[in-house]
Each structure stands twice: as structure tokens, then as C-alpha cells.
Scaffold this motif. Structure first.
Motif, short mmCIF file in Angstrom:
data_model
loop_
_atom_site.label_atom_id
_atom_site.label_comp_id
_atom_site.label_asym_id
_atom_site.label_seq_id
_atom_site.Cartn_x
_atom_site.Cartn_y
_atom_site.Cartn_z
N PHE A 48 2.93 65.12 -14.18
CA PHE A 48 3.48 66.40 -14.65
C PHE A 48 3.27 66.48 -16.16
O PHE A 48 3.73 65.61 -16.90
N GLY A 49 2.58 67.51 -16.63
CA GLY A 49 2.25 67.60 -18.06
C GLY A 49 1.12 66.62 -18.34
O GLY A 49 1.22 65.77 -19.22
N CYS A 50 0.05 66.78 -17.56
CA CYS A 50 -1.02 65.76 -17.52
C CYS A 50 -1.89 65.74 -18.77
O CYS A 50 -2.71 64.84 -18.93
N GLY A 51 -1.73 66.72 -19.67
CA GLY A 51 -2.59 66.75 -20.85
C GLY A 51 -4.04 66.86 -20.41
O GLY A 51 -4.39 67.60 -19.49
N ALA A 55 -4.54 59.76 -18.04
CA ALA A 55 -3.78 58.88 -17.13
C ALA A 55 -4.20 59.14 -15.68
O ALA A 55 -4.30 58.21 -14.88
N VAL A 56 -4.45 60.40 -15.34
CA VAL A 56 -4.91 60.71 -13.98
C VAL A 56 -6.21 59.95 -13.69
O VAL A 56 -6.38 59.34 -12.64
N ALA A 62 -6.50 53.90 -7.97
CA ALA A 62 -5.53 52.89 -7.52
C ALA A 62 -4.54 53.42 -6.49
O ALA A 62 -3.74 52.65 -5.98
N VAL A 63 -4.54 54.73 -6.23
CA VAL A 63 -3.50 55.30 -5.37
C VAL A 63 -4.11 56.18 -4.28
O VAL A 63 -5.30 56.52 -4.33
N ALA A 64 -3.26 56.57 -3.32
CA ALA A 64 -3.75 57.40 -2.21
C ALA A 64 -4.05 58.82 -2.67
O ALA A 64 -4.93 59.50 -2.12
N GLY A 65 -3.29 59.29 -3.65
CA GLY A 65 -3.53 60.63 -4.15
C GLY A 65 -2.81 60.81 -5.47
O GLY A 65 -1.75 60.21 -5.69
N ILE A 66 -3.39 61.61 -6.35
CA ILE A 66 -2.69 61.92 -7.60
C ILE A 66 -2.88 63.40 -7.91
O ILE A 66 -3.99 63.88 -8.13
N GLY A 67 -1.74 64.11 -7.85
CA GLY A 67 -1.76 65.52 -8.20
C GLY A 67 -1.50 65.65 -9.69
O GLY A 67 -0.93 64.75 -10.32
N ARG A 82 -12.34 66.27 -16.14
CA ARG A 82 -12.37 64.81 -16.34
C ARG A 82 -12.31 64.04 -15.03
O ARG A 82 -12.92 62.99 -14.90
N VAL A 83 -11.57 64.56 -14.05
CA VAL A 83 -11.32 63.76 -12.84
C VAL A 83 -12.06 64.30 -11.61
O VAL A 83 -11.78 63.87 -10.49
#
Ligand SMILES: C[S@@+](CC[C@H](N)C(=O)[O-])C[C@H]1O[C@@H](n2cnc3c(N)ncnc32)[C@H](O)[C@@H]1O
Length: 230
Positions: A48-51, A55-56, A62-67, A82-83
Motif C-alpha cells: 500500500f503506497g508502493c511508490g 519493494a514489489v 518470493a510470494v504467491a502474489g503481490i498487489g 518496473r514489475v
């Protein structure tokens, strides 16, 4: 006299002077986060507030999902760019009342360096909203929060120490003089709120959540604090 227009929020952070610092800071934050709260490959994370999405980018493998979500459209665009290569990373439109679709709720909601840009009513609303987005036993990690007694001088020396450790001291010193002025122009009318740890704990409790103030902040800014809510 004409005034040069202020750069956009993302343009400011993406300038070469900041890009190096922001990249190193994101690596440092993610390392501290993973040491304090180990992630599981099955975890679903919301930044939240990913800039600009540093970090995403680091967490996506490393994770199943990142919103990810940010109030600023240009930050969201920067993160999407970027992602784009990670199938696990996806934007979440929190402007919609039911943004989750098939993905389900989040095991971890990260809010790093964001709540100082929120007013008290706004954070109260978001705490209640985050609760609705959390999976059972999920956690919200609010980090890098400046308390009322945070010292600007202390933060400047802390940044210089961090820059020296990470070999960008010369750049940090060179850019530091003009940066404070440019940051305040760029930030414009955005309010800066100082929080007491107890205020965050009370906001969590008002939503039926427990909160623990961590012994150390999750970024190199030692004068700020981190709260884990669950
Ligand atoms: C200092 S940056 C931190 C970015 C990122 N979390 C990090 O760790 O590098 C603050 C971010 O918070 C976002 N932001 C500020 N106010 C916000 C709000 N009310 N809701 C969501 N995002 C917000 C800004 O657009 C900016 O991207």
C-alpha cells in the motif's frame, strides 16, 4: 520571474540522485522486513503506497502474489512498468469498493513510509478498510513512521551514515543541499502528520485488531517506528 514547474511525484523519486538511494533503501527495508517477519511462498501481499515499486520488485519472486496500490497515478504507472515481468505482481484498485476479485484477501499488508502523508481521519478510514482486506491471521506492517519528536538533524546524519555504509556518501552530500527545497516543492500541499506509537495502537484496537510496536524500525531511520497490526 517564472518558476520552474515542480516535478511529478514519481519523476522526483526516479531522478538519478534518488534512484540510487531509493533502490538501496528498498533492499535494506526488504531485508529487515524478511528477517523480522519471514515470508512464506504461499503469502499474498499488498504493498500500500508502493511508490515506484522497488519493494514489489524485490518481493514478487518470493510470494504467491503481490498487489500494489498508490494514491498517485504516476507512482502506479512507474510500479506497473518496473514489475511487468513478474506474473505474481498486479495492481489493486482500492478506489473500488470490492477490489479483490478472485485473488482473495492478503496475508500481509505493507505500509512503508506512507502514513505520515495521511491525516488522522484518513488513517482511521484506511485502518478499517485494511481490516476488510486481511486474510485470517493476516498482518499489517506500518513502518518508517516519524514520531512528533523525530529530529530532522538526526535524520540527515542517519542518512549520511547509511549513505557511507552503502557507498553513496559523496552523492548524498552533493545532492542533499538542494534536495530539501525540491522535496518540499514536490510535496506541495500534502500534509505531514507525526504519529505517536500509542495512537496507531489505539486505531488498531478500535478496529478489533492487536498492535505491537517493534523494538526497531524496519528501515535505517532509527528515529522512526514500526507497528505490526494483526
Ligand atoms: C515515501 S514514499 C514510500 C514509497 C514506498 N512505500 C517505499 O517504501 O519506498 C510515499 C508513498 O506514499 C504514497 N501516498 C501518499 N499518501 C498516500 C495515501 N493517502 N494513500 C496511498 N498512498 C499514498 C505516495 O504517493 C508515495 O508513493
Amino acid at each position: 520571474m517564472t518558476t520552474e514547474p515542480a516535478p511529478s511525484w514519481s519523476a522526483y523519486w526516479e531522478e538519478p540522485a534518488h534512484r540510487q538511494r531509493v533502490t538501496v533503501e528498498a533492499r535494506d527495508y526488504v531485508a529487515r522486513l524478511r528477517a523480522a517477519l519471514p515470508l512464506r511462498p504461499v503469502d499474498r501481499v499488498l504493498d500500500f503506497g508502493c511508490g515506484c515499486g522497488h519493494a514489489v520488485e524485490l518481493l514478487a519472486p518470493a510470494v504467491a502474489g503481490i498487489g500494489y496500490w498508490d494514491a498517485a497515478a504516476d507512482m502506479l504507472r512507474a510500479t506497473s512498468y518496473r514489475v511487468a515481468r513478474f506474473p505474481t505482481a498486479f495492481p489493486v484498485d482500492l478506489a473500488r469498493p470490492s477490489p479483490l476479485g478472485a485473488f482473495g484477501r492478503f496475508d500481509l499488508i505493507l505500509v512503508n513510509g506512507v502514513v505520515q502523508y495521511m491525516g488522522r481521519d484518513e488513517l482511521r478510514r484506511w485502518m478499517s478498510r485494511w481490516r476488510t482486506l486481511l486474510a485470517p491471521a493476516g498482518r499489517i506492517v506500518l513502518s518508517d513512521i516519524p514520531p512528533p519528536d523525530a529530529s530532522t538533524v538526526g535524520e540527515v546524519f542517519g542518512l549520511l551514515r547509511f549513505a557511507a555504509q552503502h557507498r553513496f556518501l559523496a552523492r548524498a552530500v552533493r545532492d542533499g543541499v538542494t534536495d530539501a527545497h525540491r522535496y518540499s516543492r514536490q510535496r506541495g500541499e500534502t500534509c505531514l502528520t507525526r504519529w505517536l506509537p500509542d495512537e496507531i495502537v489505539a486505531l488498531a484496537a478500535n478496529n478489533g485488531l492487536d498492535a505491537v510496536v517493534m523494538p526497531e524500525n524496519l528501515t535505517h531511520r532509527a528515529g522512526r517506528f514500526t507497528v505490526v497490526v494483526q
